[in-house]
Design an enzyme around this catalytic site. Structure first.
Site, PDB file in Angstrom:
ATOM      1  N   PHE A 301      55.542 -45.904 -17.361  1.00 40.39           N
ATOM      2  CA  PHE A 301      56.856 -45.379 -17.722  1.00 40.39           C
ATOM      3  C   PHE A 301      56.779 -44.071 -18.505  1.00 40.39           C
ATOM      4  CE2 PHE A 301      57.294 -50.034 -17.480  1.00 40.39           C
ATOM      5  CZ  PHE A 301      58.256 -50.119 -16.495  1.00 40.39           C
ATOM      6  N   ASP A 409      53.896 -58.883 -13.116  1.00 41.03           N
ATOM      7  CA  ASP A 409      52.845 -57.877 -12.927  1.00 41.03           C
ATOM      8  C   ASP A 409      51.635 -58.207 -13.798  1.00 41.03           C
ATOM      9  OD1 ASP A 409      51.551 -55.657 -11.981  1.00 41.03           O
ATOM     10  OD2 ASP A 409      52.718 -54.196 -13.120  1.00 41.03           O
ATOM     11  N   ARG A 413      45.021 -54.762 -16.586  1.00 39.29           N
ATOM     12  CA  ARG A 413      45.560 -53.504 -17.134  1.00 39.29           C
ATOM     13  C   ARG A 413      46.780 -53.758 -18.025  1.00 39.29           C
ATOM     14  NH1 ARG A 413      46.737 -53.887 -11.825  1.00 39.29           N
ATOM     15  NH2 ARG A 413      48.951 -54.215 -11.308  1.00 39.29           N
ATOM     16  N   ASN A 414      47.438 -54.913 -17.842  1.00 37.52           N
ATOM     17  CA  ASN A 414      48.627 -55.248 -18.624  1.00 37.52           C
ATOM     18  C   ASN A 414      48.352 -56.298 -19.697  1.00 37.52           C
ATOM     19  OD1 ASN A 414      50.394 -53.435 -17.381  1.00 37.52           O
ATOM     20  ND2 ASN A 414      50.796 -54.849 -15.684  1.00 37.52           N
ATOM     21  N   ASP A 427      53.664 -56.233 -21.581  1.00 39.95           N
ATOM     22  CA  ASP A 427      54.547 -55.718 -20.521  1.00 39.95           C
ATOM     23  C   ASP A 427      55.125 -56.811 -19.643  1.00 39.95           C
ATOM     24  OD1 ASP A 427      54.253 -53.113 -21.365  1.00 39.95           O
ATOM     25  OD2 ASP A 427      52.573 -52.705 -20.040  1.00 39.95           O
TER      26      ASP A 427
END
Length: 546
Positions: A301, A409, A413-414, A427
């Site tokens: 984002f 998701d 990476r999150n 996230d």
């Protein structure tokens, strides 16, 4: 006998200077130049009216009975009390009529400094009365001085002797490998910690011991058991009615253990204290109170910064580029997301909506994203540590599952890693607010096809079971130390492979039982996959076996 013109001085001399035999030492009063000797009062008896509203008068009588000044004074005091006995008392304050006997009482696990006018400061180990439970994060409380205000829920615990959270040696949210890491950081003979066992309802005592002349210590794990009478023990001959009594005894006596429990090692009770948020009233954050220190990276984002709120609290600040997300919908959802609080979730503190770009303020995680963490430490992380990371993520996802929240998701990476090397899910729920055709379309490179279940890339049907599929892929990422799933294949090829029943291979660091867990997440039908609650139990069992 000396005659005093000043009657008040005479009385003062008699009261202050008279000894037990009736003598007055006039040398104590240098201002009276006519007095240079001792004198004794024998026959004089004095009656004094001490009423301040009456004229001071003195009478002398040889036959007057002996009356002490103290008794006269007490008599006058009683007269005054009788005069005012009919005067009404001031009304009691409203709180005097409140019944607090049934109100819950808590103990502060650590200090809390008020961050806003509605907050009530907490002092570690002091007791507080809970007046109202506002929401999952903030409660209204009263301290022993009568002050009231809002306190963060996770700074306090129930005030009972049997409540283990009040003890330094108890760490609820750590597993076997995390306990070993904690004990090796402070390798002292007899260092110990008590934690929840992988078996529901049981506790494990983990302790460090080093043989004489040895540089490498051993960590032993003892199950704390109960007999048929409900008594607790580690060694069967030593029984106790509670776990705290058991620990206290073994702190002075080895009695069946390799050594006595010498050094409690654990958190101060506030491992997730910063997860509370900035303040109860701080939803729309003031941008002037946020200081951007340095860029941490660029996300989907916008740019992510390390920052400070009110110059004291470290936070992560995500800037949301205009047009990158559906802002109005996200802001409404974020109010609910703020109430999600768990030690294995990255806490959302608030959103700054006063200007563009939008700021999303979250808990700061010192060791960054899990994917980079794995890649930077390739070859240095043991299998136990890798399994512990998967367990952390699973516990956070179990909480989301229990609260009906879908991540959409989930991937390495999150997830983020804090200074204590604990992995937390980040996230969650953000993907649904993305405004990006490539992200939404499964044919585009940005869509996370390699982490997606068949019902997602075919029908966009999300559920906790689609999150379970993604968790299996995340486990694969962890045990390959950060490799890309299906690294040589395009999205279209991955869709075809999965549809034909092919799955990711077993990483060489994953044991067969571990691979079976991740493989169970990739069942073609959602109903064939385990829940996160079931996965948590399975992973805890595997942790205890290793």
């Amino acid at each position: 006998m000396w005659k005093f013109k000043d009657t008040v001085l005479c009385i003062s001399l008699m009261k202050e200077g008279m000894d037990s035999h009736g003598y007055v030492d006039v040398y104590r009063y240098p201002h009276s130049h006519k007095c240079f000797m001792f004198f004794k009062i024998r026959e004089m008896r004095t009656k004094v009216n001490l009423d301040p509203d009456a004229v001071l008068a003195t009478q002398y009588s040889a036959s007057q009975p002996d009356v002490s000044y103290e008794s006269i004074w007490k008599c006058e005091q009683r007269k005054r009390q009788l005069q005012f006995k009919d005067k009404p008392l001031p009304p009691l304050p409203p709180e005097a009529f409140e019944d607090y006997t049934n109100k819950p009482r808590v103990i502060a696990l650590c200090d809390f400094f008020a961050r806003g006018p509605l907050d009530l400061p907490l002092k570690k180990s002091e007791e507080y009365i809970i007046l109202e439970k506002y929401d999952p994060l903030w409660w209204r409380a009263r301290d022993r001085h009568g002050n009231e205000g809002l306190i963060p829920r996770n700074y306090v615990t129930e005030n009972k002797k049997s409540n283990l959270e009040t003890y330094k040696w108890y760490c609820r949210n750590i597993n076997r490998s995390q306990a070993e890491l904690l004990l090796r950081q402070k390798p002292k003979e007899g260092a110990f910690v008590v934690r929840d066992s992988s078996r529901q309802g049981l506790l494990t005592l983990s302790m460090y011991s080093r043989a004489k002349g040895s540089h490498n210590g051993d960590i032993l794990h003892y199950h704390i058991k109960q007999n048929h009478l409900g008594l607790y023990y580690v060694a069967e001959n030593y029984l106790f009615s509670s776990v705290p009594e058991l620990i206290e005894y073994h702190q002075h006596n080895a009695a069946g253990l390799i050594t006595r429990l010498r050094y409690p090692v654990g958190s101060d009770g506030c491992t997730s204290a910063e997860n509370t948020g900035l303040s109860y009233e701080e939803w729309g954050l003031n941008p002037s109170e946020l200081l951007l220190l340095k860029e941490l990276g660029r996300g989907q984002f916008g740019v992510v910064y390390l920052g400070k709120w009110k110059e004291t609290i470290k936070v992560a600040i995500k800037t949301i580029n205009e047009g990158a997300m559906s802002e109005d919908d996200f802001i409404e959802e974020a109010k609910l997301m703020m109430k999600l609080s768990h030690p294995k979730l990255v806490q959302l503190y608030g959103v700054c909506t006063h200007h563009k770009p939008l700021y999303v303020v979250t808990e700061f995680m010192e060791n960054g994203c899990l994917l980079n963490y794995l890649r930077q430490r390739r070859g240095k992380l043991s299998r136990d540590v890798l399994l512990s990371m998967c367990q952390d993520v699973c516990e956070g996802m179990e909480y989301l599952e229990r609260n009906g929240f879908i991540h959409r998701d989930l991937a390495a990476r999150n997830c983020l890693v804090n200074v204590e090397h604990v992995v937390k899910v980040s996230d969650f729920g953000m993907a649904r607010y993305v405004i990006d055709d490539q992200y939404i379309s499964s044919s585009g490179a940005k869509f996370p096809v390699k982490w997606s279940s068949p019902e997602v890339f075919h029908f966009k049907k999300y559920s906790s079971k689609s999150d379970v599929w993604s968790f299996g892929v995340l486990m694969w990422e962890v045990f390959t130390e950060g490799k890309m799933p299906f690294e040589t294949k395009s999205n279209a090829e991955v869709v075809r492979e999965i549809s034909q029943g092919n799955r990711l291979y077993r990483p060489h660091l994953a044991s067969l039982p571990v691979y079976k867990v991740m493989y169970s997440c990739w069942h073609e039908k959602p109903e064939g996959r385990p829940t996160f609650a079931e996965l948590t139990v399975t992973l805890r069992d595997l942790t205890e076996m290793t």
